[in-house]
Enzyme design. Sequence first.
Site, PDB file in Angstrom:
ATOM      1  N   LYS A  34       0.737  -1.314  -0.043  1.00 48.07           N
ATOM      2  CA  LYS A  34       0.019   0.000   0.110  1.00 48.07           C
ATOM      3  C   LYS A  34       0.781   1.207  -0.151  1.00 48.07           C
ATOM      4  CE  LYS A  34      -0.091  -0.193   4.980  1.00 48.07           C
ATOM      5  NZ  LYS A  34      -1.083  -0.596   6.189  1.00 48.07           N
ATOM      6  N   ARG A 128     -10.203   0.270  15.604  1.00 48.23           N
ATOM      7  CA  ARG A 128      -9.975   0.861  14.210  1.00 48.23           C
ATOM      8  C   ARG A 128     -10.630   0.010  13.239  1.00 48.23           C
ATOM      9  NH1 ARG A 128      -4.164   1.554  10.996  1.00 48.23           N
ATOM     10  NH2 ARG A 128      -4.725  -0.736  10.690  1.00 48.23           N
ATOM     11  N   TYR A 257      13.632  31.175   6.176  1.00 47.44           N
ATOM     12  CA  TYR A 257      12.562  31.645   6.572  1.00 47.44           C
ATOM     13  C   TYR A 257      12.381  31.930   7.896  1.00 47.44           C
ATOM     14  CZ  TYR A 257      10.097  31.027   2.169  1.00 47.44           C
ATOM     15  OH  TYR A 257       9.817  30.991   0.487  1.00 47.44           O
ATOM     16  N   MET A 304      10.076  24.834   0.923  1.00 45.07           N
ATOM     17  CA  MET A 304       9.009  23.709  -0.245  1.00 45.07           C
ATOM     18  C   MET A 304      10.143  22.975  -0.969  1.00 45.07           C
ATOM     19  SD  MET A 304       6.197  24.844  -2.547  1.00 45.07           S
ATOM     20  CE  MET A 304       5.339  25.506  -1.389  1.00 45.07           C
TER      21      MET A 304
HETATM   22  C1  LIG Z   1      -0.177  -1.539   6.963  1.00 40.05           C
HETATM   23  C2  LIG Z   1      -0.573  -2.795   7.451  1.00 40.05           C
HETATM   24  C3  LIG Z   1      -0.075  -3.810   7.550  1.00 40.05           C
HETATM   25  C4  LIG Z   1       1.592  -3.791   7.536  1.00 40.05           C
HETATM   26  O1  LIG Z   1       2.082  -3.120   8.879  1.00 40.05           O
HETATM   27  P1  LIG Z   1       3.695  -3.158   9.111  1.00 40.05           P
HETATM   28  O2  LIG Z   1       3.964  -2.635  10.506  1.00 40.05           O
HETATM   29  O3  LIG Z   1       4.132  -2.364   8.147  1.00 40.05           O
HETATM   30  O4  LIG Z   1       4.032  -4.635   8.857  1.00 40.05           O
HETATM   31  C5  LIG Z   1      -0.432  -5.187   7.840  1.00 40.05           C
HETATM   32  N1  LIG Z   1      -1.828  -5.355   8.116  1.00 40.05           N
HETATM   33  C6  LIG Z   1      -2.698  -4.164   7.914  1.00 40.05           C
HETATM   34  C7  LIG Z   1      -4.103  -4.380   7.863  1.00 40.05           C
HETATM   35  C8  LIG Z   1      -2.020  -2.779   7.424  1.00 40.05           C
HETATM   36  O5  LIG Z   1      -2.941  -2.044   7.194  1.00 40.05           O
END
Ligand SMILES: *Cc1c(COP(=O)(O)O)cnc(C)c1O
Length: 367
Positions: A34, A128, A257, A304
Amino acid sequence: MEHRAEARIDVAAITANISLLKDLSGVDLLAVVKADAYGHGLIEIGLAAQKSGADWLGVALLEEAIALRTHGVQIPILAWLLPPGSDFRAAHNHNIDIAVASIAAFNELSSMKSQARIHIEVDTGMTRGGFLDEWQEFLTLDFSHVEVVGIFSHFARADEPNEKQNPDQLNRFNAMVADLAAIGINPPIKHISNSAATMKNHDATFDLVRTGIAMYGLSPDVKTLGDSKALGLKPAMQLRAKLHLVKKVPAGSLVGYGATAVTKADTTLGVVAMGYADGIPRTAQAAGVFFDGTRAPIIGRVSMDQFMVDLGPDSTAISGDWTIVFGDGSRGEYTADDWGAASSSINYEIITRIGPRVPRIYAPHVY
Ligand SMILES: *Cc1c(COP(=O)(O)O)cnc(C)c1O
């Protein structure tokens, strides 16, 4: 033409990390790709993971899953952030497994009557993702129009292996698996482990582990688990940037800045050709770049597109020289862990926020 900045990705490091994680767990591995493979490049890393023995790929978004399919990924793909109203038909047509965490989403999938492959996500204590308050009602639904492939959950504190929340979540998971079994649903693939649990909680292995950060060679938590080296992982990303300018400045020069920094002595400043639009945290304090065998700390606010570093009075740097923003640390350079700590954040956020205008360069071996 040379770039002004590059994220150099060592694909062999990812292959080595996958092998290590597969050996540790002894079960199938889902490579989490992801967020553009944690900033390393979705398609390149998805294909590399497939080639390196990953059994599954995992993503948050449907768009990510479809992009992987259309670029030649054949292994199973699980996508876990598909709210109601998502294009479940497209997911099914691309043979993408879908995580289901609400009755609304389940009903949309079920009404397709296409035996869509689903993984039931359960909330075992992180509050969550996953079923929580709808669970009992969910158990009364008709499962005959879907194929239940998996059940899964996610740990909140796997990076703190001694926390009681870990066995608590595991117990809750087993209880929810039993609830499903009681209505005749026995998903063949149970999974709950992220990187930290894969390395530190062998009670939680089940049938599949979902590894993200460790596959990229970084520690899930440097303080509690140790760094990459301690865990035997190889960081895959090296971020480097050119010095756009190098200038000799006198003591008392106001830098950047807000004039938040002043040179204490005559020195050489380097203007690095990256900024917060590229993912350099504006809040970073004790970080910098590596040049000519030494660390040159940030001076003044990050802008930036650029930030300034103090190269020291005797620096031989010239405009156009490359610096290492972060790497695996083996030469003494800053690491993604250092940048995380320097900006009150974590390595995950540093690597995933490297912006789209930084080209990713792939090599079996970078240095
Ligand atoms: C992002 C994620 C992972 C991976 O987590 P890591 O700590 O990067 O290994 C696994 N399962 C779910 C559902 C996630 O959202």
